[in-house]
Design an enzyme around this catalytic site. Structure first.
Site, PDB file in Angstrom:
ATOM      1  N   LYS A 145      50.560   9.243 -41.026  1.00 12.24           N
ATOM      2  CA  LYS A 145      50.818  10.687 -40.875  1.00 12.24           C
ATOM      3  C   LYS A 145      51.978  11.271 -41.720  1.00 12.24           C
ATOM      4  CE  LYS A 145      48.172  11.698 -36.816  1.00 12.24           C
ATOM      5  NZ  LYS A 145      47.703  10.597 -35.975  1.00 12.24           N
ATOM      6  N   PHE A 194      45.499   5.658 -28.601  1.00 11.54           N
ATOM      7  CA  PHE A 194      44.672   6.079 -29.738  1.00 11.54           C
ATOM      8  C   PHE A 194      45.100   5.299 -30.970  1.00 11.54           C
ATOM      9  CE2 PHE A 194      43.463   8.545 -33.425  1.00 11.54           C
ATOM     10  CZ  PHE A 194      42.135   8.821 -33.127  1.00 11.54           C
ATOM     11  N   ASP A 218      52.033   0.688 -33.171  1.00 12.20           N
ATOM     12  CA  ASP A 218      51.358   1.739 -33.933  1.00 12.20           C
ATOM     13  C   ASP A 218      52.273   2.960 -33.946  1.00 12.20           C
ATOM     14  OD1 ASP A 218      49.884   3.897 -34.773  1.00 12.20           O
ATOM     15  OD2 ASP A 218      48.076   3.399 -33.633  1.00 12.20           O
TER      16      ASP A 218
HETATM   17  C1  LIG Z   1      46.478   9.738 -35.901  1.00 13.73           C
HETATM   18  C2  LIG Z   1      46.664   8.369 -35.362  1.00 13.73           C
HETATM   19  C3  LIG Z   1      45.915   7.287 -35.853  1.00 13.73           C
HETATM   20  C4  LIG Z   1      44.792   7.454 -36.841  1.00 13.73           C
HETATM   21  O1  LIG Z   1      45.261   7.883 -38.079  1.00 13.73           O
HETATM   22  P1  LIG Z   1      44.185   8.442 -39.159  1.00 13.73           P
HETATM   23  O2  LIG Z   1      45.041   8.715 -40.355  1.00 13.73           O
HETATM   24  O3  LIG Z   1      43.594   9.666 -38.553  1.00 13.73           O
HETATM   25  O4  LIG Z   1      43.203   7.380 -39.379  1.00 13.73           O
HETATM   26  C5  LIG Z   1      46.196   6.031 -35.355  1.00 13.73           C
HETATM   27  N1  LIG Z   1      47.160   5.833 -34.436  1.00 13.73           N
HETATM   28  C6  LIG Z   1      47.903   6.855 -33.951  1.00 13.73           C
HETATM   29  C7  LIG Z   1      48.968   6.573 -32.950  1.00 13.73           C
HETATM   30  C8  LIG Z   1      47.670   8.157 -34.381  1.00 13.73           C
HETATM   31  O5  LIG Z   1      48.380   9.166 -33.874  1.00 13.73           O
END
Ligand SMILES: *Cc1c(COP(=O)(O)O)cnc(C)c1O
Length: 398
Positions: free
Chosen positions: A252, A138, A223
């Protein structure tokens, strides 16, 4: 009555993009939040890994109050003091040399994708634009990050997608090797797949990916939007695996509750961005940077909170393992690192989430059948004991 009216007005005025639980959360302190009907909840969902210091941590609140009185916003046409201080903190505590600030995880990944493409085109070849990502990953909901995401369910209806992405199974070095072509510019991975169901790679996987990247002159993008900021017991998850990426994204937990994201890179890679190449109006805004400085300083002070995260992560894992012995036909796996933990069930977990909610505990369900725990890193044993009791009741009844 008041809650009912709020729910009615929400569905009347807000686009129907979330499948929400029927609770209006109005106030929070530490591990606790309270609903509009006064009901108290223990928060093991942690705002999806955002509330790393708990709700309304006094140091974050005071930093926001002070900054709000001084300066809320100026554009990036000028230098911004809290932005510079935050950048220095992040660079001093990571592999990176330079940072770009934005407002979310998806934006941080967009920036990473753009930087990787530009770097490869300038340094290697005009055709190098392809990025390999993992199935079940994701990376966000913008068009490019949605395309990078390795889950079909998020893409349906939004085609045509962005060209230049290729997906391989996570934790499988052989298929990555085969997927690399002369057009590959980067490999982009979550160190641990969060939304995908808290999936950890084998210990050597990231090291082998790093070696492949070095061999083929490909960038490694990690990421860490979910795994970063102490979530796994180290400030960044890559530290567990004895490697460093070329580019890393975080968001986050970074602001302790305010919307901020960042894309970090080595000097060599970062130099591909020059004035005019990338920008965002709010990125590195004084208010959110002040909150993020307070968050990181608190996280790092004496290493106390990271220690707590490791100890409480182990304690929670033990509690969940114990539950597993009580419910062997329902719980199939317990996994995770630090305070990013997953409990995989043999069935859908929505009913468990609802049963916990009714009993005053917030947990999250991801990938359909994985109950995910991402509590504030300040969680204590007594909170975990309560969670385990409630989960036991929820599993028995649901
Ligand atoms: C939550 C998340 C995103 C997206 O972040 P947003 O602030 O919702 O755009 C991208 N990568 C990972 C691994 C995530 O957990």
């Amino acid at each position: 009555m008041e809650t009912k009216k709020l729910l009615e007005e929400s569905s009347r005025y807000i686009m129907n993009t979330y499948d929400r639980l029927p609770v209006v959360l109005r106030k929070g302190r530490g591990m606790k939040v309270w609903g509009s009907d006064g009901k108290e909840y223990l928060d093991f969902a942690g705002g999806v890994a955002v509330n790393c210091l708990g709700h309304c941590h006094p140091r974050v609140v005071i930093a926001i109050q002070k900054q709000a009185q001084r300066l809320l916003h100026v554009s990036n046409f000028y230098y911004i003091e809290p932005q510079i201080r935050l950048a220095k903190l992040l660079i001093e505590h990571s592999f990176a040399d330079k940072v770009f600030f934005c407002n979310s995880g998806a934006e941080a990944n967009e920036a990473a994708i753009k930087l990787a493409r530009k770097y490869a085109k300038e340094h290697i070849s005009q055709n190098r634009y392809e990025i390999i990502t993992a199935q079940n990953s994701f990376h966000g909901r913008t068009l490019a990050t949605l395309t990078a995401t390795g889950q079909e369910k998020f893409k349906h209806g939004f085609e045509p997608l962005v060209p230049g992405f290729r997906h391989v199974p996570f934790n499988d070095i052989a298929t990555i090797k085969k997927a690399i072509t002369k057009d590959t510019c980067a490999i982009m991975l979550e160190p641990i797949q969060g939304e995908g169901g808290v999936k950890l790679p084998d210990h050597n996987y990231l090291k082998e990916v790093r070696e492949l990247c070095n061999k083929h002159n490909i960038l490694l993008i990690l990421d860490e939007v979910q795994t970063g900021m102490g979530r796994t017991g180290k400030l960044f998850a890559y530290e567990h695996y004895g490697i460093t990426p070329d580019i890393m994204t975080i968001a986050k937990g970074l602001g302790g509750g305010v919307p901020i994201g960042a894309m970090l890179a080595t000097d060599k890679v970062a130099s591909a961005f020059q004035p005019g190449n990338h920008a965002t109006t709010f990125g590195g805004n004084p208010l959110v940077c002040a909150a993020a400085i307070a968050t990181i300083e608190t996280l790092l002070e004496d290493g106390f909170i990271l220690d707590q995260c490791n100890r409480m992560g182990e304690y929670l894992k033990k509690g969940l393992e114990h539950l597993r012995t009580e419910f062997p036909s329902v719980i199939v796996d317990i996994r995770g690192l630090g305070l990013l933990l997953g409990m995989e069930l043999t069935r859908e977990c929505n009913s468990v989430v609802k049963a916990c909610l009714n009993r005053g505990v917030l947990v999250n369900c991801t990938a359909g059948n994985v109950v995910r725990f991402m509590p504030p890193l300040i969680v204590q044993e007594k909170d975990i004991d309560h969670l385990i009791d409630v989960l036991g009741e929820a599993l028995e009844r649901s």
